[in-house]
Design a protein around this motif. Structure first.
Motif, PDB file in Angstrom:
ATOM      1  N   LEU A  18      -0.716 -13.249  -0.642  1.00  0.00           N
ATOM      2  CA  LEU A  18      -1.358 -12.461   0.410  1.00  0.00           C
ATOM      3  C   LEU A  18      -2.126 -11.262  -0.142  1.00  0.00           C
ATOM      4  O   LEU A  18      -2.909 -10.640   0.561  1.00  0.00           O
ATOM      5  CB  LEU A  18      -0.307 -11.946   1.401  1.00  0.00           C
ATOM      6  CG  LEU A  18       0.197 -12.945   2.446  1.00  0.00           C
ATOM      7  CD1 LEU A  18       1.286 -12.314   3.270  1.00  0.00           C
ATOM      8  CD2 LEU A  18      -0.949 -13.417   3.329  1.00  0.00           C
ATOM      9  N   GLN A  19      -1.876 -10.928  -1.405  1.00  0.00           N
ATOM     10  CA  GLN A  19      -2.521  -9.745  -1.967  1.00  0.00           C
ATOM     11  C   GLN A  19      -4.001 -10.023  -2.290  1.00  0.00           C
ATOM     12  O   GLN A  19      -4.397 -11.170  -2.508  1.00  0.00           O
ATOM     13  CB  GLN A  19      -1.817  -9.313  -3.260  1.00  0.00           C
ATOM     14  CG  GLN A  19      -0.374  -8.922  -3.052  1.00  0.00           C
ATOM     15  CD  GLN A  19      -0.224  -7.655  -2.237  1.00  0.00           C
ATOM     16  OE1 GLN A  19      -1.033  -6.742  -2.360  1.00  0.00           O
ATOM     17  NE2 GLN A  19       0.803  -7.593  -1.405  1.00  0.00           N
ATOM     18  N   THR A  20      -4.755  -8.971  -2.328  1.00  0.00           N
ATOM     19  CA  THR A  20      -6.148  -9.099  -2.742  1.00  0.00           C
ATOM     20  C   THR A  20      -6.168  -9.249  -4.258  1.00  0.00           C
ATOM     21  O   THR A  20      -5.736  -8.351  -4.977  1.00  0.00           O
ATOM     22  CB  THR A  20      -6.939  -7.842  -2.334  1.00  0.00           C
ATOM     23  OG1 THR A  20      -6.804  -7.687  -0.931  1.00  0.00           O
ATOM     24  CG2 THR A  20      -8.402  -7.973  -2.711  1.00  0.00           C
ATOM     25  N   LEU A  21      -6.635 -10.381  -4.709  1.00  0.00           N
ATOM     26  CA  LEU A  21      -6.621 -10.649  -6.153  1.00  0.00           C
ATOM     27  C   LEU A  21      -8.040 -10.512  -6.694  1.00  0.00           C
ATOM     28  O   LEU A  21      -8.919 -11.314  -6.375  1.00  0.00           O
ATOM     29  CB  LEU A  21      -6.069 -12.051  -6.415  1.00  0.00           C
ATOM     30  CG  LEU A  21      -4.693 -12.336  -5.779  1.00  0.00           C
ATOM     31  CD1 LEU A  21      -4.254 -13.763  -6.066  1.00  0.00           C
ATOM     32  CD2 LEU A  21      -3.650 -11.350  -6.281  1.00  0.00           C
TER      33      LEU A  21
END
Lengths: 269, 743
Positions: A18-21
């Motif tokens: 879910l994190q912004t990568l």
């Protein structure tokens, strides 16, 4: 004769999907922006492998499960607070980078060495499990290289099902093109199984199982050997995320048919 | 050192578990870390799905809501409360564990948290005051079955004192009666219980109920609590579901009981004296021991709501203009959205700072109760060994211990002692003194947590909802913020509404031992300020000094009519002072948690590159909150210190000089009238005077107050800069692409 399987699961942490990568270039080469402080989870494919391993071990008395992970020690410890609650296993940590930019060969070498050093591991009963792909690196080669290094020649990839007949024969279903399965039979271990998603749901967390696991996990973490894994000699010409695929939508109450329809429509453009 | 190393550091991502474990002191407690993960998976999985699918839209206890009970059992949530010998898995006191549990569940839904906690609440009277037999019996019944065990776990409910028709009244007003139905020679008496409950949580499925009842039979002395079971002869009517506006994931009904039960169900047992059943504990004693602990967890439920609002609000702010006609990708309008403006950032910082302070206060209190529990038992044992009987003798012994405690703290305060901490670990090896000090602190921290976290927290939840615009009050609002705002109001009400907490604080905060401890805390904040000035610890210390001076003044002072200011019934004085104290305590705990992060983060393995950014940001939040607490304290103290003096009027004798007096003064001392005539506080020759209420009020005896207040106001220097800095951090902090629960 002893019965049951010795199941070694290879898997480590990946940033929470879910994190912004965002790819970035750090002092040691390519990395993800803020990678060291992003929340992490057990690589979903490896997690399926672990659940399947625990299920199999429960079915066959005398079986034992090990989870072998290459990753930063502190972050592995944090990861264990969740993963250790899922199933009983022995933990074999290796303190090194879990970055998706590491050369799979270097990671595989560290894993193979760690597996080779597991005391009492009976290779004649060995099932080497792992994800056939990874959320951080989708090359799909690490597990095969580990198998090669350990001298295991029976390799099955994208497995969704493993069953054992009464005479001990192992049957496997591997995903192939067109939504079909390739059915294979194998007389006996050792073999390499790169899991797709399997059929088991994620087990609920159970702190009691976790507490039992932690008795061996903490000493193992304290003694975890350090390894240097990276991508020495490899130069990345360009690293970028496919932006279109990172568009996340949160929807609720949408039937599966509608979701499938939207995907098909998107593919067709 | 914060000031040098963290000057330009920026927080890169939202704080994760590693940060919280250090701040809230459980980085070495793996059992608790696992519990957090376990509870989180239930909260952000099943519970979130229930809320998102509209399960809150009915008051009934439904099959889908009942899934939560199984999930609680499977995830080890139910058995957290039990000791290992009863089937639990956490050794020792459980206050902190339960606090973390409530926090995680309430992050998504307060009703789910309440339902979980209510089961423990039912067991708490049995655990705290029950007989060994009762304790063992009911704990074993309630522990979830092991895999393969077909036994069905029992669930409990707690029925207090609410008489129909109202909800939540004074604990002294009992709504249930107990009498003797049969008492045959040589047999155990059979009691008859008549009880109507109101707003009883878990009643939709409870198998047993701990009920408070009063005797209506001369053969039973006083009040007590009894255990009612589903199969007892008589009426066990679960009643109609309560039409709550909030917490609909917990089962709440108005039950009716008319049951015959054996006397062995009196919690804590009984003795028979002259043919009269004398319960070991009356209902008030049991309730006091129960609520003293459970109120802390309620306070933390509101903290969780505030902190859970941060991520969805940031995401909303940033994406506010995306998809619109203006603001192409790459422009500030697209990337920052509302975060281009200062106001939404500043308001979010206020919400965040409040959430941090309330969580710090709640968790500090829960941890203190974990230290207090064994100390309390040790004290009870010691008093027994010393043959100190309950009642006056015990009070005398404890008064002496309190004196020794004050003496110890005053000695410790001397510069040569070299300490500024009044932490429990630094207390002397005198059980009674340790107990007295810890007791004095918990007596203040517990009501402060319940009061401030929920009361002020509910106000700040409104602020959080407002930051989402119209979206905030829809069911689709990410993070269920509108529901959480409503839920917070219930949390401010149940288990003792705000007035009850303020009343308790008004007594306990004036305890001399507590005030001695409080003086130590002022020194502690000054000490911290010298090492960590960015935290605003100095601002807080100045506010604490002002509060302390004001309390001392009010304790001894009288109003314009000669009536004492600080009295039980004078709630216009006592309650605001209790509120102001709660602000200060929350801010202090927040600062201590930030110091813990700064001092121990590295040794706890936090990423060395990222840590300074977190410390910088949390320090700024501390400074913001300390300044707000200082402002609130200054406002309250000014109102009370000045407000009860009568304003002088033009006609009051001696209030100002008249024409005649000026002439007279001029005749005695030529030229003296020139200094007064024409000023705002004089009356002119023609009777004219300034257009105001009267001559300005004097401030005799309040010079110290003015000095302290002036100092406090100057101490606010830097706090707005800290807010600016924290607001800037919000514009660059990385957040996940979506919430990790369906909302």
């Amino acid at each position: 004769m002893e019965s049951g399987y010795h199941i070694v699961v290879c898997g480590s942490l990946v940033p929470d999907p879910l994190q912004t990568l965002e790819p970035d270039v750090g002092p040691k080469g390519p990395a993800l922006k803020n990678e060291m402080v992003l929340p992490s989870v057990l690589d979903p494919w490896a997690a399926h492998a672990l659940y399947e391993a625990a299920h199999l071990a429960k079915e066959y008395a005398g079986s034992k499960v090990w989870l072998v992970s290459v990753g930063p020690k502190q972050r592995l410890q944090q990861l264990m607070m969740t993963v250790a609650q899922k199933a009983p296993f022995s933990f074999v940590p290796v303190d090194g980078s879990a970055s998706g930019f590491c050369d799979p060969f270097e990671t595989a070498t560290a894993l193979a060495n760690a597996i080779g050093a597991i005391p009492d591991l009976d290779r004649s009963r060995l099932l080497l499990f792992g994800g056939y792909a990874s959320a951080s690196r989708d090359a799909g080669v690490t597990l095969q290289v580990v198998g090669e290094m350990l001298g295991i020649t029976e390799v099955f990839l994208a497995v969704d099902s493993l069953s054992v007949s009464e005479n001990g024969e192992i049957s496997l279903l591997e995903r192939v093109e067109g939504g079909n399965y390739l059915f294979s039979e194998c007389d006996c271990p050792p073999l390499v199984v790169g899991w797709a998603t399997g059929h088991l749901p994620e087990p609920p967390n159970n702190p009691q199982i976790g507490m039992a696991n932690m008795r061996s996990i903490m000493p193992a973490l304290q003694k975890a050997p350090q390894v240097q894994v990276g991508a020495e000699g490899v130069s990345f010409a360009k690293v970028e995320l496919p932006q279109q695929q990172r568009t996340t939508r949160i929807v609720k109450d949408v039937p599966v048919e509608q979701i499938a329809g939207e995907i098909v429509a998107w593919i067709r453009g | 050192m914060l000031s040098s190393a963290n000057g330009d550091s920026v927080m890169k991502t939202l704080p994760g578990d590693e940060i919280r474990q250090v701040q809230w002191r459980f980085s070495d407690r793996f059992d608790l870390q696992m519990l957090v993960q376990s509870a989180r998976s239930v909260a952000r999985g099943l519970v979130a799905r229930l809320v998102a699918s509209g399960a809150r839209n009915t008051h009934e206890w439904t099959e889908e809501k009942a899934q939560m009970l199984t999930a609680f059992d499977e995830a080890g949530i139910t058995s957290v409360f039990m000791d290992p010998e009863d089937g639990g898995y956490i050794e020792g006191p459980k206050n902190f564990a339960l606090a973390l549990l409530a926090f995680e569940l309430a992050w998504v839904d307060g009703g789910a948290a309440t339902g979980s906690l209510a089961g423990n609440l039912a067991l708490e009277p049995i655990k705290e005051k029950g007989t060994e037999q009762q304790r063992s019996h009911y704990m074993k019944l309630c522990v979830p079955p092991a895999p393969g065990d077909t036994r069905k776990a029992w669930r409990g409910a707690f029925a207090l004192t609410e008489p129909i028709p109202y909800v939540g009244v004074d604990t002294g007003v009992l709504g249930g009666k107990v009498g003797i139905a049969r008492w045959n020679d040589g047999e155990e008496p059979i009691l008859h219980v008549e009880k109507r409950g109101r707003f009883i949580t878990n009643m939709g499925f409870a198998n047993f109920v701990c009920a408070a009842v009063d005797s209506d039979d001369p053969r039973i002395k006083g009040s007590c609590m009894v255990i009612l079971e589903e199969g007892d002869p008589g009426v066990f009517d679960r009643g109609t579901p309560t039409k709550k506006l909030v917490h609909q994931l917990s089962s709440t009904t108005d039950p009716v009981f008319s049951l015959d039960i054996p006397a062995s169900r009196i919690i804590g047992g009984y003795s028979v004296k002259d043919g009269v059943i004398v319960p070991q504990w009356n209902h008030s004693q049991i309730i006091e021991s129960v609520f003293r602990r459970t109120r802390v967890t309620v306070g933390l439920m509101t903290s969780a709501k505030l902190l859970s609002a941060i991520e969805p609000v940031i995401r909303y702010q940033r994406g506010r203009f995306r998809g619109g006609a203006s603001g192409a990708e790459g422009t500030p309008r697209h990337d920052l959205g509302l975060q281009m403006k200062e106001d939404p950032l500043h308001r979010l910082i206020d919400v965040w700072a409040t959430g941090e302070a309330s969580a710090s206060l709640g968790f500090a209190t829960a941890r203190l109760f974990d230290e207090f529990d064994p100390l309390e038992r040790e004290t009870e044992r010691l008093l027994g060994d010393l043959n100190v009987a309950p009642g006056r003798a015990q009070m005398r012994t404890m008064m002496e211990a309190q004196k020794r405690a004050i003496q110890f703290l005053e000695e410790s305060a001397k510069p040569e002692s070299g300490r500024y901490s009044t932490g429990v670990a630094s207390l002397p090896d005198d059980t009674l003194v340790r107990f007295a000090i810890t007791d004095a602190i918990t007596n203040v921290l517990c009501p402060a947590t319940k009061l401030w976290n929920t009361g002020h927290g509910a106000n700040m939840m409104r602020e959080a909802v407002s930051l989402m615009g119209g979206y905030g009050i829809t069911e689709d609002c990410p993070g269920f913020l509108g529901m959480k705002w409503m839920d917070a109001q219930l949390e401010a009400t149940y288990e003792g509404p705000e007035a009850v907490q303020r009343r308790q604080l008004s007594v306990t905060m004036a305890n001399e031992l507590f005030l001695t401890i409080f003086r130590g805390w002022i020194r502690e904040m000054r000490g911290i300020a010298s090492e960590y000035p960015e935290t605003g610890a100095c601002t807080l210390a100045s506010a604490m000094e002002l509060w302390l001076w004001s309390l001392t003044y009010l304790l001894e002072g009288k109003d314009a009519d000669g009536r004492p200011l600080f009295k039980d019934q004078r709630q216009g004085v006592t309650f605001p002072m209790a509120d102001a104290l709660s602000w200060l305590l929350a801010s202090r705990c927040q600062i201590l948690d930030t110091i813990e992060l700064a001092a121990r983060g590295a040794e706890r393995g936090l990423d060395a590159e990222a840590l300074p950014g977190y410390v910088r940001f949390f320090s700024d939040l501390c400074h913001v909150q300390a300044a707000r607490a200082a402002g609130e304290t200054s406002r309250v103290c000014s109102l009370l210190v000045y407000g009860y003096n009568r304003h002088p009027g033009w006609k009051d004798e001696g209030a100002c000089l008249t024409d005649e007096e000026l002439v007279s003064a001029e005749s005695l001392i030529p030229g003296s009238a020139a200094g007064v005539a024409g000023t705002a506080d004089s009356i002119g020759a023609d009777g004219t005077r300034a257009t105001k209420a009267g001559p300005c009020a004097g401030h005799e005896g309040l010079e110290t107050f003015q000095r302290l207040q002036k100092r406090l106001h100057a101490c606010l220097s830097g706090s707005a800069l800290a807010k600016d800095r924290a607001a800037r951090a919000l514009t660059s902090v990385s957040i996940p692409e979506a919430l990790d629960y369906p909302a």
